[in-house]
Design a protein around this motif. Structure first.
Motif, PDB file in Angstrom:
ATOM      1  N   SER A 178      -8.110  -7.004  -9.389  1.00  0.00           N
ATOM      2  CA  SER A 178      -7.728  -6.756 -10.774  1.00  0.00           C
ATOM      3  C   SER A 178      -8.941  -6.246 -11.550  1.00  0.00           C
ATOM      4  O   SER A 178     -10.055  -6.761 -11.393  1.00  0.00           O
ATOM      5  CB  SER A 178      -7.211  -8.047 -11.409  1.00  0.00           C
ATOM      6  OG  SER A 178      -6.887  -7.849 -12.766  1.00  0.00           O
ATOM      7  N   ARG A 182      -1.230  -5.335  -9.300  1.00  0.00           N
ATOM      8  CA  ARG A 182      -2.458  -6.074  -8.974  1.00  0.00           C
ATOM      9  C   ARG A 182      -3.489  -5.996 -10.096  1.00  0.00           C
ATOM     10  O   ARG A 182      -4.594  -6.513  -9.959  1.00  0.00           O
ATOM     11  CB  ARG A 182      -3.055  -5.550  -7.672  1.00  0.00           C
ATOM     12  CG  ARG A 182      -2.207  -5.897  -6.461  1.00  0.00           C
ATOM     13  CD  ARG A 182      -2.944  -5.675  -5.159  1.00  0.00           C
ATOM     14  NE  ARG A 182      -2.122  -6.032  -4.025  1.00  0.00           N
ATOM     15  CZ  ARG A 182      -2.503  -5.935  -2.758  1.00  0.00           C
ATOM     16  NH1 ARG A 182      -3.722  -5.492  -2.480  1.00  0.00           N
ATOM     17  NH2 ARG A 182      -1.699  -6.276  -1.774  1.00  0.00           N
ATOM     18  N   GLY A 183      -3.151  -5.331 -11.182  1.00  0.00           N
ATOM     19  CA  GLY A 183      -4.047  -5.285 -12.328  1.00  0.00           C
ATOM     20  C   GLY A 183      -5.081  -4.188 -12.282  1.00  0.00           C
ATOM     21  O   GLY A 183      -6.059  -4.223 -13.039  1.00  0.00           O
TER      22      GLY A 183
END
Length: 330
Positions: A144, A168-169
């Protein structure tokens, strides 16, 4: 079981004119370690193009049946079949020989399709989904907050990567050819998309979008045309993961070139991941679960091909004029 079946055969290695369709191909049978699957829909992947072009030793045989993945129904099983596989089960598989009505597939390469997932979506997500998971977990474990460059962001794999990386950012910068493809990549999770047809200095644009730093990792499935730009776009201590060469082979890379920014380069092969440990089963299940839960949406090319259309499907894919995943109705 029928004695013969219909299939698209590769009569000669090399050009696009090597395909022929026959309904007199000997039908495979279930045997020790292999179930027989009646295929309903197969997918077209770039690995099929590489096989057709003769880049793999096993592709030197004439009358080869290409097709690395398909969805269908188990038609027959041998006595040693595991108890969880039964005749009539809907399955998707990774193996060889999908451009045909029937394929004998090893037990380990078959995964059941959830009831809520269609055959077309399963065939559209399985290989590319497993690839996307391996690339972002094994080749480079994306964290992330990282910034990722995805080439061919509107392709079958690219669109899954955009969705996965967003979840997943990561910040996703995509490249695509044309305004419609750019819009699609944005819709599927990219934060920024650069039209490489219009903005030839796309690597400079990447640096502008990252305040001059560059990206943490590049997933490059284009190859020759994007290689130099990928080196320019990656940050110091970053990584380039070459995942294909749609535009042609990647030129030789002098090791000194890596020292300029202390970057690393990788060319992973999916088969090496899925033959190690339980990745095939684990990533295959995760890919289908993401599809069933709505975390992944499969963008399918607007044309559904037939076995007679395999040559045209390869032509369309190589011309880079397609959007999403190409499918063949058997």
């Amino acid at each position: 079981m029928p004695a013969t079946m219909k299939a698209s055969l590769l009569a000669k290695i090399g050009g696009l004119e090597g395909f022929k369709v026959s309904d007199q191909v000997p039908c495979p049978v279930a045997s020790k370690g292999f179930v027989l699957v009646k295929n309903i829909v197969a997918s077209v992947n770039y690995v099929d193009v590489y096989f057709r072009q003769g880049h793999y030793p096993s592709a030197k045989t004439s009358d080869l049946i290409l097709g690395q993945e398909a969805a269908g129904i188990i038609e027959d099983i041998p006595e040693d079949a595991p108890s969880d596989l039964k005749i009539g089960d809907r399955v998707v598989w990774l193996w060889q020989g999908g451009y045909a009505q029937y394929t004998a597939v090893p037990f380990s390469q078959v995964t059941k399709i959830p009831a809520s997932v269609s055959d077309e979506d399963a065939a559209g997500v399985f290989l590319t989904g497993i690839t996307a998971l391996a690339l972002t977990t094994d080749a480079h474990p994306v964290q992330s907050g990282e910034t990722v460059l995805v080439h061919a962001a509107a392709g079958g794999l690219g669109l899954l990567l955009c969705q996965l990386l967003r979840d997943r950012g990561a910040t996703v910068i995509g490249t695509a050819g044309g305004p419609e493809k750019c819009k699609l990549a944005l819709k599927f999770g990219a934060s920024h998309v650069i039209d490489y047809r219009k903005d030839h200095e796309w690597a400079t644009k990447v640096h502008e979008l990252t305040d001059g730093k560059g990206v943490d990792v590049v997933y490059d499935g284009v190859g020759k045309d994007t290689c130099d730009g990928s080196f320019a776009a990656v940050k110091a201590f970053g990584k380039i993961v070459f995942i294909g060469n749609a535009s042609g082979p990647i030129p030789p890379i002098p090791v000194e070139k890596l020292a300029v920014k202390n970057i690393s380069v990788m060319r992973p092969a999916l088969k090496n991941y899925i033959t190690a440990g339980d990745r095939m089963a684990r990533y295959g299940k995760e890919a289908l679960d993401r599809l069933a839960s709505g975390k992944w949406v499969v963008q399918k090319h607007d044309r559904l091909y037939s076995l007679e259309d395999v040559e045209q499907a390869h032509r369309d894919l190589e011309n880079r004029g397609t959007v999403g995943k190409l499918l063949i109705k058997i």
